[in-house]
Design a protein around this motif. Structure first.
Motif, PDB file in Angstrom:
ATOM      1  N   LEU A 248       0.821  -1.205   0.000  1.00  8.78           N
ATOM      2  CA  LEU A 248       0.000   0.000   0.000  1.00  8.78           C
ATOM      3  C   LEU A 248       0.858   1.259   0.000  1.00  8.78           C
ATOM      4  N   ALA A 249       2.127   1.116  -0.362  1.00 10.89           N
ATOM      5  CA  ALA A 249       3.036   2.263  -0.317  1.00 10.89           C
ATOM      6  C   ALA A 249       2.753   3.263  -1.427  1.00 10.89           C
ATOM      7  N   GLY A 250       2.261   2.799  -2.572  1.00 14.07           N
ATOM      8  CA  GLY A 250       1.963   3.696  -3.684  1.00 14.07           C
ATOM      9  C   GLY A 250       0.511   4.121  -3.678  1.00 14.07           C
ATOM     10  N   ARG A 251       0.157   4.922  -4.688  1.00 12.70           N
ATOM     11  CA  ARG A 251      -1.222   5.383  -4.795  1.00 12.70           C
ATOM     12  C   ARG A 251      -2.168   4.280  -5.218  1.00 12.70           C
ATOM     13  N   VAL A 252      -1.643   3.276  -5.907  1.00 12.70           N
ATOM     14  CA  VAL A 252      -2.453   2.143  -6.336  1.00 12.70           C
ATOM     15  C   VAL A 252      -2.004   0.907  -5.569  1.00 12.70           C
ATOM     16  N   PRO A 253      -2.878   0.282  -4.769  1.00 18.21           N
ATOM     17  CA  PRO A 253      -2.489  -0.918  -4.030  1.00 18.21           C
ATOM     18  C   PRO A 253      -2.089  -2.049  -4.975  1.00 18.21           C
ATOM     19  N   VAL A 254      -1.051  -2.776  -4.594  1.00 16.16           N
ATOM     20  CA  VAL A 254      -0.576  -3.912  -5.372  1.00 16.16           C
ATOM     21  C   VAL A 254      -0.726  -5.170  -4.509  1.00 16.16           C
ATOM     22  N   LEU A 255      -1.529  -6.126  -4.971  1.00  8.91           N
ATOM     23  CA  LEU A 255      -1.754  -7.366  -4.243  1.00  8.91           C
ATOM     24  C   LEU A 255      -1.154  -8.523  -5.015  1.00  8.91           C
ATOM     25  N   ARG A 256      -0.464  -9.408  -4.307  1.00  8.70           N
ATOM     26  CA  ARG A 256       0.112 -10.612  -4.894  1.00  8.70           C
ATOM     27  C   ARG A 256      -0.450 -11.813  -4.138  1.00  8.70           C
TER      28      ARG A 256
ATOM     29  N   ALA B 220     -12.231 -10.337  -6.447  1.00  8.19           N
ATOM     30  CA  ALA B 220     -11.993 -10.962  -7.751  1.00  8.19           C
ATOM     31  C   ALA B 220     -11.185 -12.244  -7.603  1.00  8.19           C
ATOM     32  N   GLU B 221     -10.204 -12.232  -6.702  1.00 10.44           N
ATOM     33  CA  GLU B 221      -9.376 -13.427  -6.496  1.00 10.44           C
ATOM     34  C   GLU B 221     -10.192 -14.559  -5.894  1.00 10.44           C
ATOM     35  N   LEU B 222     -11.090 -14.241  -4.988  1.00  8.75           N
ATOM     36  CA  LEU B 222     -11.901 -15.264  -4.325  1.00  8.75           C
ATOM     37  C   LEU B 222     -13.091 -15.699  -5.166  1.00  8.75           C
TER      38      LEU B 222
ATOM     39  N   GLU C 240       1.182   7.119   4.401  1.00  8.89           N
ATOM     40  CA  GLU C 240       0.643   7.725   5.613  1.00  8.89           C
ATOM     41  C   GLU C 240      -0.818   8.157   5.506  1.00  8.89           C
ATOM     42  N   ASP C 241      -1.344   8.288   4.301  1.00  3.65           N
ATOM     43  CA  ASP C 241      -2.717   8.807   4.166  1.00  3.65           C
ATOM     44  C   ASP C 241      -3.621   7.818   3.429  1.00  3.65           C
ATOM     45  N   LEU C 242      -3.679   6.595   3.942  1.00  4.98           N
ATOM     46  CA  LEU C 242      -4.595   5.605   3.375  1.00  4.98           C
ATOM     47  C   LEU C 242      -6.037   6.064   3.591  1.00  4.98           C
ATOM     48  N   ASP C 243      -6.862   5.918   2.547  1.00  3.30           N
ATOM     49  CA  ASP C 243      -8.243   6.383   2.644  1.00  3.30           C
ATOM     50  C   ASP C 243      -9.209   5.279   2.213  1.00  3.30           C
ATOM     51  N   ARG C 244     -10.478   5.642   2.143  1.00  9.90           N
ATOM     52  CA  ARG C 244     -11.519   4.675   1.782  1.00  9.90           C
ATOM     53  C   ARG C 244     -11.332   4.172   0.353  1.00  9.90           C
ATOM     54  N   ALA C 245     -10.825   5.024  -0.537  1.00 11.65           N
ATOM     55  CA  ALA C 245     -10.604   4.594  -1.916  1.00 11.65           C
ATOM     56  C   ALA C 245      -9.596   3.441  -1.976  1.00 11.65           C
ATOM     57  N   ALA C 246      -8.560   3.511  -1.138  1.00  8.28           N
ATOM     58  CA  ALA C 246      -7.583   2.420  -1.092  1.00  8.28           C
ATOM     59  C   ALA C 246      -8.234   1.139  -0.587  1.00  8.28           C
ATOM     60  N   ALA C 247      -9.105   1.265   0.410  1.00  7.16           N
ATOM     61  CA  ALA C 247      -9.808   0.091   0.932  1.00  7.16           C
ATOM     62  C   ALA C 247     -10.715  -0.519  -0.130  1.00  7.16           C
ATOM     63  N   GLU C 248     -11.402   0.312  -0.888  1.00  4.96           N
ATOM     64  CA  GLU C 248     -12.277  -0.192  -1.945  1.00  4.96           C
ATOM     65  C   GLU C 248     -11.478  -0.908  -3.029  1.00  4.96           C
ATOM     66  N   ALA C 249     -10.323  -0.351  -3.398  1.00  2.00           N
ATOM     67  CA  ALA C 249      -9.485  -0.993  -4.412  1.00  2.00           C
ATOM     68  C   ALA C 249      -8.963  -2.341  -3.925  1.00  2.00           C
ATOM     69  N   VAL C 250      -8.570  -2.408  -2.653  1.00  2.00           N
ATOM     70  CA  VAL C 250      -8.072  -3.667  -2.088  1.00  2.00           C
ATOM     71  C   VAL C 250      -9.181  -4.714  -2.076  1.00  2.00           C
ATOM     72  N   TRP C 251     -10.369  -4.323  -1.662  1.00  2.00           N
ATOM     73  CA  TRP C 251     -11.444  -5.315  -1.598  1.00  2.00           C
ATOM     74  C   TRP C 251     -11.855  -5.796  -2.989  1.00  2.00           C
ATOM     75  N   ARG C 252     -11.835  -4.911  -3.987  1.00  2.00           N
ATOM     76  CA  ARG C 252     -12.143  -5.359  -5.347  1.00  2.00           C
ATOM     77  C   ARG C 252     -11.155  -6.428  -5.796  1.00  2.00           C
TER      78      ARG C 252
END
Length: 375
Positions: free
Chosen positions: A68-76, A116-118, A100-112
């Motif tokens: 979550l270090a960048g503006r776009v979360p990267v999941l592996r 999709a993986e599940l 330092e400024d994780l927001d709801r948009a980051a949470a939504e991107a992570v859950w999407r």
């Protein structure tokens, strides 16, 4: 009819006013949950049924990491191991970086990405292993819970909950997993932090926060030098080597002769250090957890289910039998046979639970009347 109805009402009122009845203002305690983490081999239906019958409420599989270090979360994601049976399945992800400024948009991107993986299946919970805390992580955990509808549980350490960020993260989730007992340097980080403080002192910052804790016991053994493979039982090792408590781990075994153990050939003079958890140590850890008053204990995590072919420390069958209510003490049987002047004494433990490995404290005392023992 009226007299009968009046009598029934009167009886009800008398019973309702009696002392010792339940108070409707009291809140029933939340049941504690037993969670078992799985390895890469997964879980088959037969073992799942035994675990379910023994009181296991959930199993957890590691599914990879997120950055979550960048503006776009990267999941592996790592492949899902085969899991059968009717036990709910949670997933664990390691957070490798966070800005330092994780927001709801980051949470939504992570859950999407997770959804999709599940492929539409809903996990029992999402555990986030967070080695590095940030100021906005508590908001991210809360947002991820809201957008997913799934409980998001941070995995923290004793040192992390001494910090403001750690306390906020735990409070935002209202629950956290803390590695508390077992073997360090294997499956979970933070085991042994703040030793030798007792458990209640390590958890003191959470005592008045309302946060419930799940305390984890790491069952995976550790050796130095490390070797690949599941690890054999300690019994043949004690026959080929001398044992010392002066060790980098729990015990160090120095070979007195050449031997083969745990998939490796050992030469005379070589040494191996071992740290492990057996049923007695697991029982002691759970006993200490039971004594804890504040913070409230939400349950226990056992990490991880031993592979079928691992017999170093607590094997799979021993763990299952312990969860089924057996042990942790060994089942000692003594057999005495006499043939003339020959007396044969056999001490045996046919059960799966063993004693500690020690150079003292174990003995068999043999006494005879009107005679003496020569050998």
């Amino acid at each position: 009819m009226k007299r009968a109805f009046s009598a029934a009402v009167l009886t009800t009122l008398i019973l309702g006013c009696g002392r010792g009845g339940p108070s409707f203002q009291e809140v029933a305690p939340t049941p504690r949950r037993l969670v078992v983490w799985l390895g890469a081999e997964g879980l088959d239906a037969e073992i799942a049924e035994r675990m379910r019958a023994a009181g296991v409420d959930e199993v957890v599989v590691r599914r990879g990491s997120m950055n979550l270090a960048g503006r776009v979360p990267v999941l592996r994601f790592t492949p899902m191991p085969p899991v059968e049976g009717a036990i709910p399945v949670g997933i664990a992800l390691e957070v490798q970086g966070a800005h330092e400024d994780l927001d709801r948009a980051a949470a939504e991107a992570v859950w999407r990405a997770i959804d999709a993986e599940l492929d539409g299946s809903v996990p029992a919970e999402v555990i986030l292993d967070v080695p590095r805390l940030t100021e906005s992580l508590d908001e991210f955990v809360t947002s991820l819970t809201e957008v997913s509808g799934v409980s998001v549980v941070p995995l923290l350490s004793f040192e992390q909950i001494q910090t403001e960020n750690g306390l906020r993260t735990a409070a935002g989730a209202r629950i956290c997993v803390l590695p508390a007992f077992g073997v360090d340097g294997t499956d979970l980080r933070g085991v042994g932090e703040l030793d030798p403080l007792p458990l209640r002192k390590k958890l003191e910052p959470l005592a008045g926060s309302g946060v419930r804790v799940r305390l984890a016991v790491v069952l995976t053994p550790r050796t130095e030098p490390a070797f690949e493979g599941p690890g054999e039982d300690l019994d043949p090792l004690t026959r080929a080597a001398t044992m010392s408590t002066t060790s980098t781990l729990d015990r160090t075994f120095t070979f007195e002769r050449s031997a083969s153990w745990s998939g490796r050939d050992w030469q005379k003079g070589e040494s191996v250090a071992v740290r492990w958890v057996d049923a007695a140590r697991l029982n002691a850890a759970l006993t200490e957890m039971h004594r804890l008053v504040l913070p409230e204990v939400a349950g226990w995590d056992l990490v991880a289910l031993p592979p079928e072919d691992r017999f170093l420390g607590l094997g799979r069958e021993s763990l299952l039998r312990y969860l089924e209510g057996q042990g942790p003490a060994p089942d000692v049987e003594v057999d005495v046979e006499r043939d003339g002047q020959i007396l044969r004494v056999v001490l045996d433990n046919p059960g799966p639970f063993v004693t500690a490995v020690t150079n003292h404290g174990n003995w068999v005392q043999v006494a005879v009347d009107e005679s003496w023992i020569r050998a």
